[in-house]
Design an enzyme around this catalytic site. Structure first.
Site, PDB file in Angstrom:
ATOM      1  N   GLY A   1       0.782  -1.228   0.000  1.00  0.00           N
ATOM      2  CA  GLY A   1       0.000   0.000   0.000  1.00  0.00           C
ATOM      3  C   GLY A   1       0.812   1.275   0.000  1.00  0.00           C
ATOM      4  O   GLY A   1       0.370   2.287   0.554  1.00  0.00           O
ATOM      5  N   THR A   2       1.974   1.289  -0.662  1.00  0.00           N
ATOM      6  CA  THR A   2       2.762   2.520  -0.696  1.00  0.00           C
ATOM      7  C   THR A   2       2.062   3.613  -1.506  1.00  0.00           C
ATOM      8  O   THR A   2       2.148   4.800  -1.163  1.00  0.00           O
ATOM      9  CB  THR A   2       4.166   2.269  -1.258  1.00  0.00           C
ATOM     10  OG1 THR A   2       4.068   1.663  -2.546  1.00  0.00           O
ATOM     11  CG2 THR A   2       4.970   1.363  -0.328  1.00  0.00           C
ATOM     12  N   ASN A   3       1.372   3.234  -2.567  1.00  0.00           N
ATOM     13  CA  ASN A   3       0.617   4.233  -3.327  1.00  0.00           C
ATOM     14  C   ASN A   3      -0.578   4.734  -2.530  1.00  0.00           C
ATOM     15  O   ASN A   3      -0.933   5.911  -2.602  1.00  0.00           O
ATOM     16  CB  ASN A   3       0.160   3.664  -4.670  1.00  0.00           C
ATOM     17  CG  ASN A   3       1.213   3.825  -5.750  1.00  0.00           C
ATOM     18  OD1 ASN A   3       1.673   4.923  -6.031  1.00  0.00           O
ATOM     19  ND2 ASN A   3       1.609   2.715  -6.362  1.00  0.00           N
TER      20      ASN A   3
ATOM     21  N   ARG B   1     -14.859 -17.590 -10.716  1.00  0.00           N
ATOM     22  CA  ARG B   1     -14.555 -16.180 -10.970  1.00  0.00           C
ATOM     23  C   ARG B   1     -15.822 -15.366 -11.219  1.00  0.00           C
ATOM     24  O   ARG B   1     -15.892 -14.194 -10.827  1.00  0.00           O
ATOM     25  CB  ARG B   1     -13.595 -16.059 -12.157  1.00  0.00           C
ATOM     26  CG  ARG B   1     -13.130 -14.635 -12.443  1.00  0.00           C
ATOM     27  CD  ARG B   1     -12.633 -13.909 -11.202  1.00  0.00           C
ATOM     28  NE  ARG B   1     -11.450 -14.490 -10.638  1.00  0.00           N
ATOM     29  CZ  ARG B   1     -10.249 -13.934 -10.663  1.00  0.00           C
ATOM     30  NH1 ARG B   1     -10.080 -12.759 -11.231  1.00  0.00           N
ATOM     31  NH2 ARG B   1      -9.222 -14.530 -10.094  1.00  0.00           N
TER      32      ARG B   1
ATOM     33  N   ASN C   1      -6.124   3.613 -12.828  1.00  0.00           N
ATOM     34  CA  ASN C   1      -5.098   2.642 -12.457  1.00  0.00           C
ATOM     35  C   ASN C   1      -3.721   3.282 -12.599  1.00  0.00           C
ATOM     36  O   ASN C   1      -3.493   4.112 -13.484  1.00  0.00           O
ATOM     37  CB  ASN C   1      -5.190   1.410 -13.373  1.00  0.00           C
ATOM     38  CG  ASN C   1      -4.117   0.380 -13.066  1.00  0.00           C
ATOM     39  OD1 ASN C   1      -3.986  -0.074 -11.933  1.00  0.00           O
ATOM     40  ND2 ASN C   1      -3.342   0.004 -14.077  1.00  0.00           N
TER      41      ASN C   1
ATOM     42  N   HIS D   1       0.111   2.231 -13.469  1.00  0.00           N
ATOM     43  CA  HIS D   1       0.897   1.125 -14.039  1.00  0.00           C
ATOM     44  C   HIS D   1       2.365   1.520 -14.063  1.00  0.00           C
ATOM     45  O   HIS D   1       2.706   2.641 -14.465  1.00  0.00           O
ATOM     46  CB  HIS D   1       0.418   0.810 -15.452  1.00  0.00           C
ATOM     47  CG  HIS D   1       1.109  -0.381 -16.040  1.00  0.00           C
ATOM     48  ND1 HIS D   1       0.798  -1.681 -15.675  1.00  0.00           N
ATOM     49  CD2 HIS D   1       2.121  -0.472 -16.939  1.00  0.00           C
ATOM     50  CE1 HIS D   1       1.581  -2.518 -16.338  1.00  0.00           C
ATOM     51  NE2 HIS D   1       2.393  -1.810 -17.106  1.00  0.00           N
TER      52      HIS D   1
END
Length: 214
Positions: free
Chosen positions: A12-14, A66, A108, A110
């Site tokens: 969870g650094t972001n 899924r 997102n 990336h």
């Protein structure tokens, strides 16, 4: 106030970069209302609890297949009803029904300069391993909106990061985080929260662009 749900698989650094940016006033008009992880042991959940933010575990392993997971995940997100879903190192593909339900409201981060080193099989440390294998000199990170494709959504922002000759995947990963990811993602959220971006015909423009075109 932009209500966001952050989805994370690991440390969870972001997520921390977002929380710190909110505290420092670099991200305004924004509230993190929940953190979702597919991994019950994710450090991101500890970060959420420390801030008294609800931490929710949604693991595909807990469902029969899924499709059952996709329905449950989408349903839970709809219950939370965020204005924006932020994928901050989330290693689960977003269900098509969720992409549809939150069209233009999922972003997102990336760890490469899309369209390089993206798509199926390119995630996390694997991206940096491939960058070094190919001898790439410049890498970076990209923030983009999420669509039905894999890392194919409209690009919001990118930042280049140099590759050094003595880099390991871990060293390069850290540099990309520090010099690109932790800067780009909070900035993108702040821009969205304050109406500075506009998604038009599959491209992202600054709101000021349309003002200038009048």
């Amino acid at each position: 106030m932009l209500k966001i749900v952050v989805c994370v698989s690991g440390g969870g650094t972001n997520l921390q970069a977002i929380l710190d940016a909110v505290d420092e006033g670099k991200v305004t008009n924004t509230q993190v209302i929940a953190v979702i992880s597919n991994n019950a042991g994710a450090g991101a959940l500890d970060r959420a609890r420390a801030r008294k933010i609800p931490g929710i575990v949604m693991s595909p392993k807990k469902y029969a297949d899924r499709e059952a997971y996709n329905q449950a995940f989408t349903g839970r997100m709809q219950e939370l009803a965020p204005d924006l879903v932020v994928l901050a190192g989330f290693l689960v593909r977003i269900p098509p029904q969720m992409v549809s339900a939150f069209s233009g409201r999922i972003v997102n981060i990336h760890p490469s300069l899309i369209p390089s080193f993206c798509g199926v099989g390119y995630y996390g440390l694997k991206v940096h391993e491939k960058v070094l294998e190919r001898g790439v000199k410049i890498t970076g990170a990209t923030v983009h909106f999420v669509n039905e494709g894999m890392d194919e959504g409209p690009i919001i922002s990118q930042k280049a990061v140099p590759v050094e000759e003595n880099d390991t995947p871990e060293i390069l990963q850290r540099r990309v985080m520090e010099q690109a990811e932790w800067i780009l993602l909070p900035k993108a959220i702040d821009d969205i929260a304050n109406g500075r971006l506009r998604l038009e015909d599959g491209r992202v423009y600054s709101a000021s662009y349309f003002e200038e075109m009048r």
